[in-house]
Design a protein around this motif. Sequence first.
Motif, PDB file in Angstrom:
ATOM      1  N   ARG A 108      -1.446   5.640   2.187  1.00  0.00           N
ATOM      2  CA  ARG A 108      -1.554   4.330   1.562  1.00  0.00           C
ATOM      3  C   ARG A 108      -2.292   4.490   0.241  1.00  0.00           C
ATOM      4  NH1 ARG A 108      -3.637   0.594   6.668  1.00  0.00           N
ATOM      5  NH2 ARG A 108      -1.722   0.710   7.923  1.00  0.00           N
ATOM      6  N   GLY A 112       1.741   2.096  11.571  1.00  0.00           N
ATOM      7  CA  GLY A 112       0.808   1.289  10.787  1.00  0.00           C
ATOM      8  C   GLY A 112       0.027   0.306  11.637  1.00  0.00           C
ATOM      9  N   PHE A 138       0.786  -1.227   0.000  1.00  0.00           N
ATOM     10  CA  PHE A 138       0.000   0.000   0.000  1.00  0.00           C
ATOM     11  C   PHE A 138       0.819   1.279   0.000  1.00  0.00           C
ATOM     12  CE2 PHE A 138      -3.733  -2.182   0.005  1.00  0.00           C
ATOM     13  CZ  PHE A 138      -4.014  -2.926   1.149  1.00  0.00           C
ATOM     14  N   THR A 139       1.990   1.296   0.647  1.00  0.00           N
ATOM     15  CA  THR A 139       2.737   2.545   0.756  1.00  0.00           C
ATOM     16  C   THR A 139       3.657   2.717  -0.444  1.00  0.00           C
ATOM     17  OG1 THR A 139       4.649   1.636   1.916  1.00  0.00           O
ATOM     18  CG2 THR A 139       2.736   2.243   3.259  1.00  0.00           C
TER      19      THR A 139
END
Length: 441
Positions: A308, A379, A262-263
């Motif tokens: 994200r 996170g 996601f990042t």
Amino acid sequence: MRFYDRTKELALLAEIEQKSRQGAQMTVLIGRRRIGKTELALKSGEALATLYFFVARKSEALLCDDFTAETEDKLHVPIGRYTSFAKLFHHLIELSKTKAFTLVIDEFQEFGRVNPSIFSELQREWDLNKTSSHLNLIVCGSIYSLMHKLFEDSKEPLFSRAGRIINLQPFTTITLKEILADHRQAFLPEDLLALFTVSGGVAWYTSWLMDNGKTTRRKIYHALTEENSPFINEGKNVLIEEFGADYATYFSILICISEGQFTRREIENRINMGRSGIGSYLDRLENYYGLIERRQPIFAKSNSRKVRYTLRDNFLTLWFRFFFKYQAFVENGALRQLARLIDRDINTVEGFMLERYFERKLRETGDYTRIGKYWDRKGENEIDLIAVNEIDKTAYVYEIKRNAGKYDEAALRIKVSHLLQDCPEMRPLHIIPGCLSMDDM
């Protein structure tokens, strides 16, 4: 499958059609392939004679032959033969001065391949004749980037010519439930979740599944890998034309996002691409193609680094996660093995889709001023869904579980304490913790 929903869009298009009786109106329908643009445009045109022009990849002369035949069939007047669309359009706009009708031009952006000068020629005819004409012009396009460029780029001839630009969205969660109930009265929540996971509310996917009796979870997922399934190459069909020669890089980024990378740093590490290189691709995927979105914790500042990325489209998430990742299986005809992988891993995908379902469902109510998630700088302490009404000063904080019996309110309250410590905007609000499960769909 019968025509569903689109009540607001039909009402707006009916209003525009009435205005066209006083002066010509141009409306742009934009949306991904399969979303239902053509059906909506034709449904809206039932009050008037409606011409339907599909811009296929043919020569301009052959297209004009097709368009002439359609015109003479629907308007019952001979108009002669044309090899120039500009001249044909001039004839049509002249006809509309004495007889109101609707003209739908589908895949409008393809004129750029046929003859790019058509756009400026159409602009000239429109500007000269719109006040005395009664043409209700609806142009549709599925290449998101090109359609926005044609009508929203100040350098383009058709900039600001459209009275309305309608970006057609998927069916709502309420409509999906209605459709499934009409085809399987005693459906289970797992059937609805499977339909949402695959179709995301996109009209054609929903219609194909329902019309072919794919109304249970098992049948819906197995339909993906049936021989000659229309879903197998659908991702390529939708996107390769959008991306052009750079499609391999874009596809690599999208498969990372579909798998949970996601990042930005995670994506960079996965595809071994430098920070300076990937930024422009992510920006275009978000702002030009509209395929991904940046997600930040609720109330986070716009410059926060807690970012994200997620794919907006349900089907494309599924397609990149399975079909593109395992394209060697497809190329070697090992569709049964691919079906086994989907059966093995689909629960993980469904967990994400269940969260998306409830987020969309809450947005559709219009009751909340902010809807989002929360995670801390590491996170961790993630909260699945937060719905805030800043006027009523309330915030619903939800844990989302397939099985409500696994909900742990004490664990959620610990996460809420981290949220309040990290997010001062939440402190004045009345926090209402809870759980959403399959039973709440």
